[in-house]
Write an enzyme that holds these catalytic residues in place. Structure first.
Site, PDB file in Angstrom:
ATOM      1  CD  GLN A   1      -8.543 -29.006 -43.520  1.00  0.00           C
ATOM      2  OE1 GLN A   1      -7.919 -28.238 -42.815  1.00  0.00           O
ATOM      3  NE2 GLN A   1      -7.934 -29.984 -44.166  1.00  0.00           N
TER       4      GLN A   1
ATOM      5  CG  ASP B   1      -4.687 -34.089 -33.114  1.00  0.00           C
ATOM      6  OD1 ASP B   1      -3.716 -34.157 -32.330  1.00  0.00           O
ATOM      7  OD2 ASP B   1      -5.319 -33.046 -33.313  1.00  0.00           O
ATOM      8  CB  ALA B   2      -0.100 -33.202 -36.024  1.00  0.00           C
TER       9      ALA B   2
ATOM     10  CG  ASP C   1       0.118 -28.540 -49.973  1.00  0.00           C
ATOM     11  OD1 ASP C   1       1.194 -29.149 -49.783  1.00  0.00           O
ATOM     12  OD2 ASP C   1      -0.083 -27.384 -49.547  1.00  0.00           O
TER      13      ASP C   1
ATOM     14  CG  HIS D   1       6.076 -25.542 -50.492  1.00  0.00           C
ATOM     15  ND1 HIS D   1       5.123 -24.914 -51.269  1.00  0.00           N
ATOM     16  CD2 HIS D   1       5.403 -26.123 -49.467  1.00  0.00           C
ATOM     17  CE1 HIS D   1       3.931 -25.119 -50.749  1.00  0.00           C
ATOM     18  NE2 HIS D   1       4.061 -25.847 -49.656  1.00  0.00           N
TER      19      HIS D   1
ATOM     20  CG  ASP E   1       3.695 -26.826 -44.817  1.00  0.00           C
ATOM     21  OD1 ASP E   1       3.536 -25.628 -44.520  1.00  0.00           O
ATOM     22  OD2 ASP E   1       3.449 -27.288 -45.947  1.00  0.00           O
TER      23      ASP E   1
END
Length: 592
Positions: free
Chosen positions: A278, A400-401, A338, A314, A421
């Site tokens: 990304q 990879d999730a 993050d 959040h 998230d």
């Protein structure tokens, strides 16, 4: 091969010609395929509709290559034509990405420039006429470049086949098969190079590297067959000029691309990182004297958070599932590299938190380990997430999730709370992480008395996608509800929450006497109010489909909301006379 045969091969000039032409064709075929992928990839990045843009670009280039192959017959001298063709492909291949970036940036900043020139109030939107026309031109520019490049690439095979036949001075029965064989093999090698090498490079570096190889092959051809070319002196001069230009782009191109990219952001860009997965951009804005600076994170140009109001987002993401879970000892966070959701989870004093993140460089940036980030920026980001990623209770899994979740299932792991998230489903690759199959896997690793919460995009700007996420979670066996609140940087935003057994999440929150962990932006009453929607909001939910694995339903809903409607919500839709009447989404859970 016996020594005598090898000697005979090298003494035969026609065999040497054949070998040279086959190698040149194979290398150029690899370059051609890399150009095709490169333009498709970059066009998808700047235009947004990634999957549709990639397919359209490949289609445009295939058609243009066919047209180029047809018109190659009108080039009188195949030797001169091929030499000029290669220097042209090298030049366009080197500059096309820069041209696209420049035109797109100019189209983006034109409204702001017109506002400044004519002294318009910032609240007045500059649109229509020249602005709209230039924006449409910018949107078509990648396809124009792709068509031009494909047209020239398509001429290579017919011309080099004619060169080979001219050298042999006879009709060659298997000429086309030989050249096409070299082309197909070269294209396959080019595909491997793109996947293994080019995807890991900045786009301008990949473009310049490919153009350099293209020019090198053109110079080899020019040197080898210059006696057949009348304009060889001019061609050597042109090659020298183009090589000098490519060298300048190689040195300055990344800085130029960075400057053009930075023009797309209203705030000052303080950090940019192109990772294999990304495009990360951190911006900073001063909003007033004595007020703290606002840091914002963008992924591929899409806002992920702004430091002035990220606590609202959040808090609503983490507090409802944590409050609805019977225990909070083991928590799983999917995405959230993050560290901001992690920061809020750690306030509940869990024993262990597992965080699944695709991009290691994202983790490095927000844990202060990114060597390319300025020390003062790293300090600000660590202050923002309170060094959550450095906490000893946190296990970070990179990958990879979708695959990592399968691995957690295979290992028999269990979690009391799961928080998803992830970015909005604006890319086909993300769609699978909003599917019924993925949610069913979450159910396998969630404790029976636990809860899962999912970032679910805007309930108004992308209503169908929002409702589809809730229906998909419900179809995976969860008792599902949805809730929303206003996050100033995003507008109205929504989440989905599900439990496997027992009372719905809202009932569990209602039973609580208060929040075990206080938060300045969250109260029990506020959380319960977030579950309330307009009376007719879900009337047409039966028309919304469940996102089964491979269906791309949520991706299509999200894409259409922004491409066709520009994120505009029509409240009149809820009064459709054929609407399905429903008091609340939670009442629509099927009996089990």
């Amino acid at each position: 091969m016996p020594v005598a045969h090898r000697m005979a091969f090298w003494r035969d000039p026609l065999m040497r010609h054949d070998l040279a032409l086959i190698v040149i064709m194979g290398v150029l075929a690899a370059c051609g395929l890399i150009y095709e992928y490169l333009l498709s990839h970059y066009a998808g990045r700047i235009l947004g509709a990634v999957e549709a843009t990639i397919y359209a670009m490949i289609g445009v280039m295939i058609v243009s290559m066919g047209i180029g192959a047809f018109y190659a017959r009108y080039i009188r001298c195949p030797f001169s034509g091929f030499a000029w063709l290669e220097v042209g492909i090298g030049l366009l291949g080197a500059v096309c990405v820069l041209i696209m970036a420049a035109v797109f940036a100019a189209a983006y900043i034109l409204p702001a420039q017109l506002q400044t020139v004519y002294g318009l109030d910032p609240t007045i939107q500059v649109a229509g006429g020249v602005v709209t026309g230039f924006r449409r031109f910018a949107d078509t520019m990648p396809f124009v470049a792709g068509f031009a490049l494909g047209l020239m690439v398509g001429m290579e095979i017919p011309l080099i086949a004619r060169v080979r036949q001219a050298l042999h001075q006879e009709h060659l029965e298997h000429n086309a098969g030989t050249i096409y064989g070299a082309d197909y093999i070269g294209a396959g090698i080019g595909a491997a190079i793109w996947v293994l090498v080019c995807l890991r490079l900045p786009i301008i570096v990949a473009a310049v590297s490919t153009a350099s190889v293209n020019l090198l092959m053109g110079m080899v051809f020019l040197w080898r067959y210059q006696r057949y070319i009348h304009t060889r002196a001019v061609l050597w001069l042109v090659h020298a000029v183009v090589l000098a230009l490519v060298a300048v782009i190689a040195v300055q191109g990344s800085n130029w691309m960075l400057s053009l990219n930075n023009m797309l952001f209203k705030d000052r860009v303080v950090h940019t990182r192109i990772t294999p997965h990304q495009y990360l951009t951190v911006t900073e804005r001063r909003v007033g004297a004595g007020l703290p600076l606002v840091q914002s994170l963008y992924i591929n140009g899409h806002l992920q958070f702004a430091s002035n109001d990220e606590q609202i987002y959040h808090a609503l993401l983490t507090y409802p599932p944590l409050l609805a879970s019977a225990r909070r000892d083991r928590v799983l966070i999917i995405g959230g590299g993050d560290g901001l959701a992690l920061r809020d989870v750690l306030r509940w004093q869990p024993r262990a938190v597992t965080l699944l993140e695709l991009d290691r460089e994202m983790i490095d940036l927000f844990s202060g380990r990114d060597p390319t980030a300025a020390p003062e920026l790293s300090a600000k980001l660590l202050q923002l997430n309170q060094k959550a990623l450095l906490d000893s209770r946190v296990e970070v899994l990179i990958g990879d999730a979708f695959l990592q979740t399968e691995r957690l299932v295979a290992e028999g792991r269990r979690f009391d709370t799961i928080i998803v998230d992830l970015p909005d489903p604006s890319h086909p690759d993300l769609n699978k992480l909003y599917s019924d199959y993925f949610y069913s896997k979450l159910g396998e690793i969630l404790a029976g008395d636990g809860a899962v919460a999912i970032q679910s995009t805007s309930p108004y700007h992308s209503k169908k996608a929002f409702v589809a996420i809730g229906k998909t979670l419900q179809s995976a066996g969860f008792t599902t509800e949805q809730y929303h609140t206003n996050v100033p940087s995003f507008g109205e935003w929504g989440w989905s929450i599900g439990v496997k057994t027992g009372a719905p999440a809202s009932e569990r929150i209602a039973r609580s006497t208060g929040l075990p962990v206080a938060h300045p932006w969250v109260s029990r009453q506020q959380l319960l109010a977030a579950f309330v929607f307009a009376p007719n909001y879900y009337e047409r939910r039966d028309a919304v489909k469940v996102n089964t694995l491979g269906s791309h339903v949520v991706y299509a809903y999200h894409r259409d909301a922004w491409r066709k409607r520009d994120g505009v919500f029509f409240s009149s839709e809820v009064f459709h006379r054929d609407a399905f009447n429903s008091e609340n989404f939670s009442n629509n859970v099927e009996a089990r």
